[in-house]
Scaffold this motif. Sequence first.
Motif, short mmCIF file in Angstrom:
data_model
loop_
_atom_site.label_atom_id
_atom_site.label_comp_id
_atom_site.label_asym_id
_atom_site.label_seq_id
_atom_site.Cartn_x
_atom_site.Cartn_y
_atom_site.Cartn_z
N VAL A 294 -5.52 1.72 -9.52
CA VAL A 294 -4.28 1.32 -10.19
C VAL A 294 -4.07 -0.19 -10.01
N PHE A 295 -3.66 -0.83 -11.10
CA PHE A 295 -3.35 -2.26 -11.08
C PHE A 295 -1.96 -2.45 -11.70
N SER A 296 -1.18 -3.33 -11.10
CA SER A 296 0.17 -3.56 -11.62
C SER A 296 0.41 -5.05 -11.74
N PRO B 143 -16.07 -2.36 -21.83
CA PRO B 143 -16.54 -0.97 -21.93
C PRO B 143 -16.21 -0.14 -20.69
N LEU B 144 -16.28 -0.76 -19.49
CA LEU B 144 -15.99 -0.01 -18.26
C LEU B 144 -14.51 0.36 -18.20
N LEU B 145 -13.64 -0.59 -18.47
CA LEU B 145 -12.20 -0.33 -18.44
C LEU B 145 -11.82 0.68 -19.51
N ARG C 153 -11.35 -8.55 -12.92
CA ARG C 153 -11.88 -7.93 -14.15
C ARG C 153 -10.74 -7.50 -15.07
N VAL C 154 -9.72 -6.85 -14.47
CA VAL C 154 -8.58 -6.41 -15.27
C VAL C 154 -7.86 -7.61 -15.87
N LEU C 155 -7.64 -8.63 -15.05
CA LEU C 155 -6.92 -9.81 -15.52
C LEU C 155 -7.70 -10.53 -16.63
N GLU C 156 -9.01 -10.60 -16.47
CA GLU C 156 -9.82 -11.26 -17.50
C GLU C 156 -9.71 -10.54 -18.83
N SER C 157 -9.70 -9.22 -18.77
CA SER C 157 -9.58 -8.44 -20.00
C SER C 157 -8.25 -8.71 -20.69
N LEU C 158 -7.16 -8.78 -19.89
CA LEU C 158 -5.85 -9.02 -20.48
C LEU C 158 -5.70 -10.46 -20.96
N GLU C 159 -6.24 -11.40 -20.22
CA GLU C 159 -6.13 -12.80 -20.62
C GLU C 159 -6.94 -13.11 -21.86
#
Length: 839
Positions: free
Chosen positions: A76-78, A119-121, A162-168
């Motif tokens: 989980v990431f918030s 693809p992983l996310l 990784r999550v932040l890169e996807s959102l940015e």
Amino acid sequence: MNSARYDGHNGRHERVDFLTNKEKVSSKRKFVILIAVIVAFLVLAAVAALLVWLFVFKDADSEATLSKQLGPSAQVFSGHMKLVGVPYNVKLEDTNSKEFEDLAVNLEAILKENYKKDPLLEKYHTKSVISAFSEGVIAYYWSEFDIPVEDLEVVPEFSEERVLESLENGLEEQGSMRSDSDIKISEVTASFTDSRMARNPRAKECFYRLEAEETAKRFSSPGYPEGYAPKSRCQWQIRAAEDKAIFVSFPSFHIEDDCADDFVSIFDSLSPDDSQAITEKCGQRPPANPLAVASSGNIMLINFITDSNVQRPGFEAEYTAIPRSRVKTCGGVLSQNQGVFTSPLHPSFYPPAVHCKWTIKVPAGKKVRVKFTMFRMKEPGVDPRVCHKDYVELMGTKYCGEMSSLDLTSSNNVLDVSFHSDESYTDKGFSATYSAYDPENPCPNKFACASGMCIGSALHCDGWNDCGDMSDEMECKCDKDQYSCDNGMCKPNLWVCDRVNDCGDGSDEKSCSCGDNEWRCGNGLCMPQVVLCDKKMDCEDGSDEASCETSPGICSDYSFKCENTDCVNKVNAECDRINDCSDNSDEAKCDCGTRPYKLNRIVGGQNAETGEWPWQVSLHFQTYGHVCGASVISAKWLLSASHCFVTNSPENHVPSNWQSYSGMQDQYKQGDVQRRAVKRIISHPAYNQMTFDYDVALLELSEPLEFTNTIQPICLPSSSHIFPAGMSCWVTGWGAQREGAAKAQLLQKAMVKIINDTVCNLVTEGQLTSRMLCSGFLAGGVDACQGDSGGPLVCFEESGKWFQAGIVSWGEGCARRNKPGVYSRVTKLIDWIKTETGI
């Protein structure tokens, strides 16, 4: 940032057991060839079957077994997203409103769309939830990625980066960050989050929205005060007016003392984002040390997580809105000759994201001395040698962590003090006093330590490290009764060759009567070095085998005796959380010597805090009030001194004339105090009124005590327990605070040091027996006094337990030079205590 890690469901590592198989094949001599052929055939068949299992079925079986042992992992990431072009509507604060629902659904779709770029996310993303909105407009979210058992090897690939890169990446492609409502996102954050704190406010299960106002309001954990249930997942969103901050205090706080299971976490945000965490707490806090925190803005999030099956009361909290200026305004110019300054909101937790600067100016020609009376700025993952997050800075040096003493002196008449807290994790902060002083005479009538601290002149070159930095013991001119160490320190002549490295460089033990290849027994006799740990008791006292792991079964005065009569040759084996006895008897009776309350470290404090010494007892005689002290050693037994009861008046030995008060701090307040009548007084039969030898007594109570936060038993040491010379211990009581003065109203505490027996015998002019020990300071100044008699001298061990080393017995005056306090030595009296009480 923290990289993603696989810790299982509850922050603990999963256990993995690997299967092993052993086949044993035996053969017997056969009398008939046919039988031998059949057996050989069966063996070949078994081998074939084993090979088939190894190569065909083993992997499948192992996978099935591991599948049962491991579970899926929820990553989980918030964080939050700042929206552009969206007007703020107060209805967005209501998670049940249509406005909240419409905007949340749009943003959740945007998050889902952006995860498709990886693809992983995309493969493991299961849901994203918008949990709140605040002015700005800022949206708070969390995203969950569920990884099944068969794919657990990909868990390390999940990270905040990784999550932040996807959102940015979505931010850069403005078209992909739009919905039908033309929503734009200008800023986004992502932080790894405990999955237990991912709450959907629209589910309404143990979720609360609170509005803070100037009038204080209260809320509590579910089930308070009877007790909370396991597997609780509760969340409180608190808001205030835009120009306000939020202040929350916990008048009552009692959570299980393991933060991996049960905890309260508080955030300077409406998302459980670790980068915005204020604190995470568990355990139990006394009224004297309540948890109290403040936000930097007008929002706060509180999470309550429970996983243990141990029921505790929980908490009650009080929240209020305060002017934001109270958490943002600090610092200034201090121009008086002396004064006090503190971190913002002290003694409550200082708020996040605050920077202060004080400039202290004193008259020209003088310097500034700053003494921190309390200093606590601890933060997870921060090295106190670096202090890269929260800190106090003076003269180019940053200070953080927890310090028992900090005294600093400026180089001129102006001193700048800076305080900085970043956006995450706060603490109690500091309280400091400052004063102007003349550098030509920095400590009038006292000795000036290198740190700037002042100590009594008599403490200079007395052999003790009173300054804390050894500056009071360096470059000393030794008196005729002192030994000159190689490092320049002075120690009493009687400390030479006492088998204790008093100098610190070993020089006081270097030229003793025993040679380099000899061992010195406890009684001073020299033996060849080869006798050490040879499984034979060559020294009369057994000291040559006392701490030898290779000498099991060797019993000496230094050995711990197990209940099955085995001996353990280990220093202070009892209650050290290691099972040394084969019957585990060394750890069997260790529910003692602990303080339930979490306490502050107050530098130089003499008044004891509530619950700080939960074994301390006040004994009242008839209508005279407090007369003697005692200690709780079990629910029905107290330990005290015989001289309190064996006197010229027979009335002192009548149990009905005495009342015991346990859990007391203030003699005039008996709110949570347990009063018990004394049923029986047992004085040691060998007690000598003239010499005070065997000065010990046991008191049996009329009814058992109920152990609480402020009433706990002290651990009693075994006869082999060692309290070495120089060890810091504590004496407590309501006795006179100085010779000839009245008794204290508040429980007092004093740190004293165990004094070498040889030195003690000298300064007491040969009055010391083996049932006595000395503690205090030869220079005087700190000691037990009238009214402390019978009270405990307790020492803290590395095991985390407090042990009673002595009972306040006698002394010449109070705190006089070369007249330390004399205590009954519990280790020499423990067998009698156990025999009489059955403890």
